[in-house]
Design an enzyme around this catalytic site. Structure first.
Site, PDB file in Angstrom:
ATOM      1  CB  CYS A 297      -0.811  -0.069   1.125  1.00 31.89           C
ATOM      2  SG  CYS A 297      -2.330   0.755   0.894  1.00 31.89           S
TER       3      CYS A 297
ATOM      4  CG  HIS B  37      -3.945  -3.722   2.774  1.00 37.87           C
ATOM      5  ND1 HIS B  37      -2.809  -3.178   3.943  1.00 37.87           N
ATOM      6  CD2 HIS B  37      -4.524  -2.393   2.495  1.00 37.87           C
ATOM      7  CE1 HIS B  37      -3.160  -1.472   3.678  1.00 37.87           C
ATOM      8  NE2 HIS B  37      -3.955  -1.558   3.042  1.00 37.87           N
TER       9      HIS B  37
ATOM     10  CD  GLU C 279      -2.044  -6.478   5.434  1.00 38.91           C
ATOM     11  OE1 GLU C 279      -2.282  -5.034   6.149  1.00 38.91           O
ATOM     12  OE2 GLU C 279      -1.548  -5.918   3.907  1.00 38.91           O
TER      13      GLU C 279
END
Length: 261
Positions: free
Chosen positions: A118, A227, A229
């Site tokens: 990001c 994202h 993660e």
């Protein structure tokens, strides 16, 4: 089991630059816990949080096996890519800019693996000479890439749209040629001009660059606008990104240790 530096079971050491932000009445520095957890669980590395102290942090790089640039609520200040601010942005983080932009260029030069997420994705593009759209939602033909703030975290980070992978890219290789993958979308800015040294890895349905790598393949560099993660255990695509980064960091660790012998 105890880990000792230089022993076979020592984990690769990955630097994670912090954001400078206010916590209560005190200026503080922080890294989101979800990025730390994903680095540990997905990449199998040991995170080292790097304070946003500008170019003096370059001294850390020779001892690192990777660099992970996280997302953030702040935006890269437009002057770094030769632009004037289009919106009144009270979320800028000049200390992080001064730290990450220098670290990115030096890490690539030293062939240290880099993963950008990001804001980190946007930082890499800017550090290498690219530019950003400051208000994607005002660009003709662009879809809405921002999350709806009133929703729960689960809803905000849900898969929002597909991305098309470059058949010749690293992501396509990681996903065994499955060229359409679903991703979340929580950003208001995005790539305008991609830096010359980068190669497109994935695009959104509106054509926006969603992932890139280093065109030269001189070292591992992968960056995603979404994202990855978030909930690695539920998203094989996201997990493969962290595994690939972890493997590159492990290779760097072994090379670094071999030079120290």
């Amino acid at each position: 089991m105890k880990h000792h530096s230089g022993s076979p079971e020592a984990l690769p050491l990955v630097g994670m630059p912090a954001c400078s932000q206010q916590v209560g009445i005190h200026p503080s520095q922080a890294v989101g816990e979800k990025y730390i957890n994903a680095a540990v669980q997905g990449a199998g590395v040991a995170p080292l949080l790097i304070p946003a102290l500008g170019e003096q942090t370059l001294q850390f790089l020779p001892g690192l096996d990777g660099l992970l640039l996280t997302g953030s609520y702040s935006n890269v200040e437009p002057h770094h890519y030769g632009a004037e601010p289009e919106i009144a942005d009270d979320t800028s983080d000049p200390k992080r800019d001064a730290t990450t932009l220098a670290l990115i260029r030096a890490a690539i030069e030293q062939q240290i693996p880099v993963l950008g997420i990001c804001r980190g994705f946007q930082e890499i593009n800017v550090a290498l000479g690219g530019s950003l759209h400051q208000q994607l939602w005002t660009v003709p033909g662009m879809m809405e890439h921002r999350e709806k703030k009133g929703l729960t975290l689960e809803e905000q980070y849900a898969v929002a749209h597909p991305v098309s992978l470059n058949p010749q890219g690293l992501l396509a290789q990681l996903m065994n040629g499955e060229l359409e993958q679903g991703v979340n979308s929580l950003h208001g800015q995005g790539v305008d001009r991609l830096a010359d040294s980068l190669r497109v890895e994935a695009t959104a349905p509106d054509g926006l660059v969603e992932a890139f790598s280093l065109a030269s393949n001189n070292s591992f560099l992968l960056a995603a606008q979404w994202h990855p993660e978030w909930q690695l255990d539920r998203h094989p695509f996201y997990l493969e990104i962290f595994r690939a980064f972890g493997a590159a960091c492990q290779q760097r660790r072994l090379q670094r240790e071999a030079l120290q012998r």
